[in-house]
Every structure is written in structure tokens, then in C-alpha cells.
Design a protein around this motif. Structure first.
Motif, PDB file in Angstrom:
ATOM      1  N   ALA A 180       0.855  -1.184   0.000  1.00 15.92           N
ATOM      2  CA  ALA A 180       0.000   0.000   0.000  1.00 15.92           C
ATOM      3  C   ALA A 180       0.891   1.232   0.000  1.00 15.92           C
ATOM      4  N   VAL A 181       0.368   2.318  -0.550  1.00 13.84           N
ATOM      5  CA  VAL A 181       1.085   3.592  -0.509  1.00 13.84           C
ATOM      6  C   VAL A 181       0.180   4.648   0.113  1.00 13.84           C
ATOM      7  N   ILE A 182       0.793   5.580   0.798  1.00 12.64           N
ATOM      8  CA  ILE A 182       0.074   6.760   1.290  1.00 12.64           C
ATOM      9  C   ILE A 182       0.667   7.979   0.605  1.00 12.64           C
ATOM     10  N   ILE A 183      -0.181   8.738  -0.083  1.00 16.83           N
ATOM     11  CA  ILE A 183       0.264   9.926  -0.793  1.00 16.83           C
ATOM     12  C   ILE A 183       0.188  11.124   0.154  1.00 16.83           C
ATOM     13  N   LEU A 184       1.322  11.802   0.310  1.00 14.99           N
ATOM     14  CA  LEU A 184       1.440  12.947   1.209  1.00 14.99           C
ATOM     15  C   LEU A 184       1.960  14.149   0.435  1.00 14.99           C
ATOM     16  N   LEU A 185       1.448  15.327   0.773  1.00 17.16           N
ATOM     17  CA  LEU A 185       1.858  16.559   0.105  1.00 17.16           C
ATOM     18  C   LEU A 185       2.725  17.397   1.042  1.00 17.16           C
ATOM     19  N   ALA A 186       3.784  17.972   0.487  1.00 16.83           N
ATOM     20  CA  ALA A 186       4.726  18.737   1.302  1.00 16.83           C
ATOM     21  C   ALA A 186       4.152  20.058   1.796  1.00 16.83           C
ATOM     22  N   ASP A 187       3.029  20.499   1.231  1.00 19.71           N
ATOM     23  CA  ASP A 187       2.481  21.806   1.621  1.00 19.71           C
ATOM     24  C   ASP A 187       1.205  21.687   2.453  1.00 19.71           C
ATOM     25  N   ALA A 191     -11.449  12.820   4.283  1.00 18.90           N
ATOM     26  CA  ALA A 191     -12.594  13.371   3.563  1.00 18.90           C
ATOM     27  C   ALA A 191     -12.941  14.766   4.052  1.00 18.90           C
ATOM     28  N   ASN A 192     -13.096  15.671   3.098  1.00 12.80           N
ATOM     29  CA  ASN A 192     -13.608  17.009   3.349  1.00 12.80           C
ATOM     30  C   ASN A 192     -15.050  16.998   2.860  1.00 12.80           C
ATOM     31  N   ASP A 193     -15.997  16.844   3.809  1.00 14.28           N
ATOM     32  CA  ASP A 193     -17.391  16.548   3.469  1.00 14.28           C
ATOM     33  C   ASP A 193     -17.404  15.214   2.710  1.00 14.28           C
ATOM     34  N   ILE A 194     -17.744  15.229   1.412  1.00 13.38           N
ATOM     35  CA  ILE A 194     -17.757  13.973   0.661  1.00 13.38           C
ATOM     36  C   ILE A 194     -16.624  13.905  -0.360  1.00 13.38           C
ATOM     37  N   LEU A 195     -15.724  14.890  -0.333  1.00  7.94           N
ATOM     38  CA  LEU A 195     -14.628  14.925  -1.292  1.00  7.94           C
ATOM     39  C   LEU A 195     -13.393  14.254  -0.717  1.00  7.94           C
ATOM     40  N   PRO A 196     -12.790  13.315  -1.454  1.00  7.63           N
ATOM     41  CA  PRO A 196     -11.541  12.713  -0.982  1.00  7.63           C
ATOM     42  C   PRO A 196     -10.404  13.715  -1.103  1.00  7.63           C
ATOM     43  N   MET A 197      -9.580  13.785  -0.070  1.00  9.89           N
ATOM     44  CA  MET A 197      -8.468  14.727  -0.044  1.00  9.89           C
ATOM     45  C   MET A 197      -7.224  14.009   0.453  1.00  9.89           C
ATOM     46  N   PRO A 198      -6.038  14.426   0.009  1.00 14.02           N
ATOM     47  CA  PRO A 198      -4.817  13.875   0.594  1.00 14.02           C
ATOM     48  C   PRO A 198      -4.748  14.237   2.080  1.00 14.02           C
ATOM     49  N   PRO A 199      -4.172  13.345   2.879  1.00 18.24           N
ATOM     50  CA  PRO A 199      -3.491  12.108   2.488  1.00 18.24           C
ATOM     51  C   PRO A 199      -4.471  10.998   2.115  1.00 18.24           C
ATOM     52  N   ILE A 200      -4.051  10.158   1.168  1.00 20.02           N
ATOM     53  CA  ILE A 200      -4.869   9.047   0.697  1.00 20.02           C
ATOM     54  C   ILE A 200      -4.015   7.789   0.661  1.00 20.02           C
ATOM     55  N   LEU A 201      -4.557   6.708   1.189  1.00 21.37           N
ATOM     56  CA  LEU A 201      -3.901   5.398   1.118  1.00 21.37           C
ATOM     57  C   LEU A 201      -4.503   4.603  -0.024  1.00 21.37           C
ATOM     58  N   PHE A 202      -3.651   4.030  -0.873  1.00 20.95           N
ATOM     59  CA  PHE A 202      -4.083   3.152  -1.954  1.00 20.95           C
ATOM     60  C   PHE A 202      -3.477   1.765  -1.767  1.00 20.95           C
ATOM     61  N   SER A 203      -4.304   0.735  -1.879  1.00 18.24           N
ATOM     62  CA  SER A 203      -3.780  -0.622  -1.863  1.00 18.24           C
ATOM     63  C   SER A 203      -3.104  -0.916  -3.204  1.00 18.24           C
ATOM     64  N   LYS A 204      -2.332  -1.997  -3.239  1.00 20.55           N
ATOM     65  CA  LYS A 204      -1.561  -2.282  -4.454  1.00 20.55           C
ATOM     66  C   LYS A 204      -2.445  -2.615  -5.654  1.00 20.55           C
ATOM     67  N   ILE A 205      -3.694  -2.949  -5.426  1.00 17.99           N
ATOM     68  CA  ILE A 205      -4.601  -3.202  -6.549  1.00 17.99           C
ATOM     69  C   ILE A 205      -4.848  -1.920  -7.356  1.00 17.99           C
TER      70      ILE A 205
END
Length: 209
Positions: free
Chosen positions: A102-109, A137-151
Motif C-alpha cells: 500500500a502507498v500513502i500519498i502525502l503533500l509537502a504543503d 474526507a472534506n465533506d464527501i470529497l476525498p483529499m490527501p493524504p490518501i492510502l491506496f492498496s496495491k490493486i
């Protein structure tokens, strides 16, 4: 489960006018804050995606020494100027090379992303591994950080230009993931402009009073 953080720090800060990773927040360079929080989390390894010949002077000196130095590595993205999608792909390719489940996407800002937030995403995936992704989640919008499985990796490797994470989720994976609501509204605050930085400074000043 081997979890890899992908720390996107290859932006050109065009709207800011100068390298925003060096902007100070509580006497710390902006780019170093979430980096340190990620190192202290349950992430197994952190891949830092930068432009070519990045000096990494925006990082604190202690991360270059043991035990922290073995927990992260740098990837230079030659195509970073073409858009965030290219930086994402560079990070995902490296994560696959080192055996990511799995990866977690993180933003430097995004300076308000804490170690606790990162660990919440990791724990959620460990407890419910059938979901393809977990997003703050910001209300119903997905926002970073986000974890994605390898699939999800094949979808992430298809990104180009300025295509971002929400493109993947909206077009490919929307009904396959889980949103996690966090109470801190500042979690999603990112710094793109001088005005954003002024808002951030005022917020921290008011919090310190």
C-alpha cells in the motif's frame, strides 16, 4: 503489510513566487513538517519525490543520521515540471520496487497532517483490507493524504500531466474505497499563494495566544 509513503515535494511553487518548502511555520521549514510526522508514523519507508538536483536543504539535519536516515529515500523526477501526475508515477514505481502493499500519498504543503492522521489511514486498511483506498474526507470529497492498496497501482501509473488522485478515485475507484472524516478543518489546508501563507501565519498566531 508493507506500507510506503510517497512524499510529493517536486512542485515549482509558481503561484507562490519562491520555494514554499522553505517558508517558516513555528520556526520550521514548511516542507519538513509532514516529512517528520511521516517518519514518526507506522509507515515502513518514505519515498521523497523531488526535482532533479534538489539540495534537500529544507529538511532538518537529523533525518540524515541514524536511525532516521534508513527510513526514507529520495527519487528525482525529471518530468516533475510537466505536472503532479509524473511525480506520482515516479513515487509509485519506486514503491513497487521496494515491495509496497500500500502507498500513502502525502503533500509537502499540508502542514496539519499529523502522525495520528497517517496512522489512522494505516490502521483502517489493516482492519478492513477489502477496500481499495482510504481517503481523508472534506465533506464527501476525498483529499490527501490518501492510502491506496496495491490493486490501485496500475491506475496510478496511468496518470499524466496535472492529473491527480481525485481523477483516479472519481473515474476508476469511487465505489471501492472508504472516506474517513477528520474533525480538524485545517487538515486539508495547503499553501499555494502568499495569501495562503498569511492565513496560515494568522491561524498559528491566534492558536498561540
Amino acid at each position: 503489510m508493507r506500507s510506503i509513503g510517497i512524499y510529493l515535494a517536486a512542485g515549482e511553487s509558481k503561484r507562490m513566487g519562491n520555494d514554499k518548502r522553505f517558508l517558516l511555520l513555528n520556526e520550521q521549514p514548511l516542507g519538513s513538517i509532514v516529512f517528520k510526522n511521516a517518519l514518526l508514523s507506522k509507515i515502513d519507508h518514505l519515498v521523497v519525490v523531488t526535482r532533479i538536483s534538489d539540495s534537500l536543504e529544507w529538511l532538518p539535519s537529523f533525518v540524515f543520521s541514524a536511525p532516521y536516515s534508513c527510513k526514507w529515500s529520495q527519487i528525482e523526477c525529471a518530468e516533475a515540471s510537466k505536472g503532479q501526475g509524473h511525480s506520482l508515477k515516479s513515487g509509485v514505481k519506486k514503491a513497487i520496487e521496494i515491495g509496497a502493499d500500500a502507498v500513502i500519498i502525502l503533500l509537502a504543503d499540508q502542514p496539519f497532517v499529523t502522525t495520528e492522521v497517517i496512522n489512522t489511514l494505516l490502521n483502517s486498511y489493516q482492519n478492513e483490507p477489502n477496500y481499495f483506498f482510504f481517503a481523508a474526507a472534506n465533506d464527501i470529497l476525498p483529499m490527501p493524504p490518501i492510502l491506496f492498496s496495491k490493486i490501485c497501482f496500475p491506475y496510478l501509473l496511468q496518470l499524466n500531466g496535472d492529473q491527480g488522485l481525485r481523477t483516479v478515485i472519481r473515474e476508476k475507484l469511487f465505489n471501492s474505497g472508504k472516506m474517513i472524516a477528520f474533525q480538524d478543518e485545517m487538515l486539508f489546508f495547503d499553501i499555494d499563494t502568499v495569501e495562503d501563507y498569511e492565513i496560515l501565519q494568522n491561524h498559528e498566531h491566534e492558536r498561540g495566544e
